[in-house]
Design an enzyme around this catalytic site. Structure first.
Site, PDB file in Angstrom:
ATOM      1  N   ASP A 101       0.747  -1.732   0.006  1.00  0.00           N
ATOM      2  CA  ASP A 101      -0.044   0.230  -0.171  1.00  0.00           C
ATOM      3  C   ASP A 101       1.279   0.913   0.248  1.00  0.00           C
ATOM      4  OD1 ASP A 101      -2.728  -1.201  -0.043  1.00  0.00           O
ATOM      5  OD2 ASP A 101      -2.593  -1.186   1.700  1.00  0.00           O
ATOM      6  N   ARG A 124       2.031   5.681  16.654  1.00  0.00           N
ATOM      7  CA  ARG A 124       1.684   6.703  15.847  1.00  0.00           C
ATOM      8  C   ARG A 124       1.831   8.183  16.187  1.00  0.00           C
ATOM      9  NH1 ARG A 124       2.867   2.471  12.999  1.00  0.00           N
ATOM     10  NH2 ARG A 124       0.729   0.854  12.184  1.00  0.00           N
ATOM     11  N   ASP A 174      -5.203   3.786  13.016  1.00  0.00           N
ATOM     12  CA  ASP A 174      -4.359   4.368  12.500  1.00  0.00           C
ATOM     13  C   ASP A 174      -4.151   5.657  11.199  1.00  0.00           C
ATOM     14  OD1 ASP A 174      -2.247   2.128  13.680  1.00  0.00           O
ATOM     15  OD2 ASP A 174      -2.282   1.015  12.212  1.00  0.00           O
ATOM     16  N   SER A 192      -2.468  -9.597   7.657  1.00  0.00           N
ATOM     17  CA  SER A 192      -1.434  -8.044   8.608  1.00  0.00           C
ATOM     18  C   SER A 192      -0.564  -7.844   9.293  1.00  0.00           C
ATOM     19  CB  SER A 192      -3.379  -6.585   7.912  1.00  0.00           C
ATOM     20  OG  SER A 192      -2.307  -6.032   8.532  1.00  0.00           O
TER      21      SER A 192
HETATM   22  N1  ARG Z   1      -6.232  -2.570  16.060  1.00  0.00           N
HETATM   23  C1  ARG Z   1      -4.478  -2.472  16.528  1.00  0.00           C
HETATM   24  C2  ARG Z   1      -4.421  -0.937  17.012  1.00  0.00           C
HETATM   25  O1  ARG Z   1      -5.384  -0.166  16.632  1.00  0.00           O
HETATM   26  C3  ARG Z   1      -3.815  -2.500  15.539  1.00  0.00           C
HETATM   27  C4  ARG Z   1      -3.790  -1.747  14.067  1.00  0.00           C
HETATM   28  C5  ARG Z   1      -2.741  -2.809  13.477  1.00  0.00           C
HETATM   29  N2  ARG Z   1      -2.690  -3.855  12.762  1.00  0.00           N
HETATM   30  C6  ARG Z   1      -2.718  -4.845  11.865  1.00  0.00           C
HETATM   31  N3  ARG Z   1      -2.913  -6.293  12.800  1.00  0.00           N
HETATM   32  N4  ARG Z   1      -2.070  -4.590  11.139  1.00  0.00           N
HETATM   33  O2  ARG Z   1      -3.125  -0.196  17.446  1.00  0.00           O
END
Ligand code: ARG
Length: 403
Positions: free
Chosen positions: A16, A97, A126, A177
């Site tokens: 992506d 983040r 995110d 993922s």
């Molecule tokens: N649910 C988690 C959060 O919001 C992780 C998000 C990313 N997860 C992923 N498997 N790409 O902090």
């Protein structure tokens, strides 16, 4: 969506974010895409990622090691705040983040970019964290999120990338993922989208299963100074080494896996698997030491504010005023959190077997003891209990007389 000429893109090396490079240039008329990849201890080969961005058409590809600030300025405050979103998830992804966003803004200022960009979709947390963190640091800066607008399926995204020399992901064998850094791994999608499907063993890399965990139990002692973990047994560890060692110990004993349904900011329930061995172990030990060293009322208020702290970090409000105010509270409570917690690690469990604090314990043996030599004034309790129970006695009497 407003367009821009020079854009700094948060870059992970995945499909992506790679497709974002030609997409921004071809479809949105961006002249310069400068990518930024952060080393957060995820163990990726960053030189390869740096080159990959250039191959995909980036005019500059920047990489920096942010492991130390990540652990010191983001993970350690989370340990001091015992931060567990919805009581369970220790925010391993969420904590990364705001740091990435901060660096993106700094780079945008350095290179004179008129926007920053990320490859998040519109369904996740995110995007919220990036957009809101950037807005709070640089309200004038545009944030571009091509993946939120392009409407391509995964297959179409890969095909689009191939037209611009971006190789299809080699690991197409894994349908998951995964987001990872030194604090842990978040794993979702593929078969895990059915909340009733058990996670298969292959998805885990930081933790052993309970079956494969070491057979022998292991006792460890974690020492804290002002709420920060500083020693494991006799070994003084800097924050980064502390997290690595806690990961190793807990992971070997099958500690630190979570399989949960969580509530995303956008209102969707999602199923996520986590392995965050060290962070969970350190939070558990820290909570235990607080029980010994914090006054009851402080402890109660802190437990409530910890939930708010975890919520706002999850929801992308790291750089907001409530976070700053709560940090003031958290910091103020931590000065007496000094001492040692002993835990026995065994087959998926970390069991506290002792705690002590030489300077800050509020546990008074002569008060607690039942051995008859105690300093507690038993007679004084009678008056206390009389007044304490007075309201309920009056209430009970009035019920009887109104019958
Ligand atoms: N649910 C988690 C959060 O919001 C992780 C998000 C990313 N997860 C992923 N498997 N790409 O902090």
């Amino acid at each position: 969506m407003g367009r821009a000429k020079k854009v700094v893109l948060a870059y992970s090396g995945g499909v992506d974010t790679s497709v974002c490079i030609p997409y921004l240039k071809q479809e949105w008329g961006v002249d310069d895409v400068i990518t930024f990849a952060a080393d957060l201890g995820q163990g990726d080969e960053l030189e390869l990622i740096r080159q990959k961005a250039l191959d995909a058409g980036a005019s500059q590809s920047l990489v920096s090691d942010l492991i130390k600030p990540f652990i010191e300025e983001f993970a350690f405050p989370a340990i001091r705040a015992n931060a567990l979103y919805e009581g369970r998830y220790p925010l391993s992804t969420a904590l990364a983040r705001p740091l990435i966003a901060k660096r993106l803004v700094e780079i945008a200022r350095e290179v004179g970019a008129d926007a920053v960009a990320h490859g998040c979709t519109g369904k996740g947390n995110d995007q919220v964290r990036f957009d809101v963190a950037i807005a709070s640091l640089a309200p004038d800066l545009k944030v571009l999120a091509p993946a939120r607008e392009w409407g391509m399926s995964r297959a179409e995204t890969i095909a689009y990338g191939e037209r611009f020399g971006i190789p299809a992901p080699v690991s197409k064998k894994t349908p998951y993922s995964v987001d990872l850094n030194l604090l842990g791994r978040s794993i979702e999608a593929g078969p895990l989208e059915d909340p009733m499907v058990a996670p298969s063993e292959e998805i885990f890399t930081m933790t052993r299963s309970v079956t494969d965990a070491l057979d022998a139990s292991e006792e460890i002692e974690i020492s804290f100074k002002s709420g920060n973990p500083v020693f494991i047994n006799d070994q003084r560890l800097d924050p980064v080494a502390m997290v690595r060692e806690a990961n190793r110990l807990a992971g070997n004993h099958g500690i630190g896996r979570l399989d949960i349904i969580e509530d995303r900011v956008v209102g969707i329930k999602s199923r996520e698997i986590y392995e965050t061995p060290g962070l969970l172990l350190l939070i558990q030990a820290h909570q235990e030491l607080e029980s010994l060293t914090l006054a009851a009322d402080v402890l109660r208020s802190k437990r409530q504010l910890e939930m708010q702290w975890a919520d706002l970090v999850y929801q992308g409000l790291w750089f907001g005023p409530l976070k700053e105010a709560l940090d003031g509270f958290m910091d103020c409570t931590q000065q007496p959190v000094n001492g040692v917690v002993r835990l026995r690690l065994h087959k998926g469990n970390a069991i506290v077997t002792g705690r002590s604090s030489s300077g800050s314990s509020l546990y008074v043996p002569e008060m607690a003891s039942y051995d008859g030599r105690d300093r507690f004034n038993h007679q004084a309790a009678e008056g206390f209990v009389y007044i304490w129970g007075l309201p309920i006695r009056l209430w009970a009497a009035s019920k009887r007389s109104s019958r």
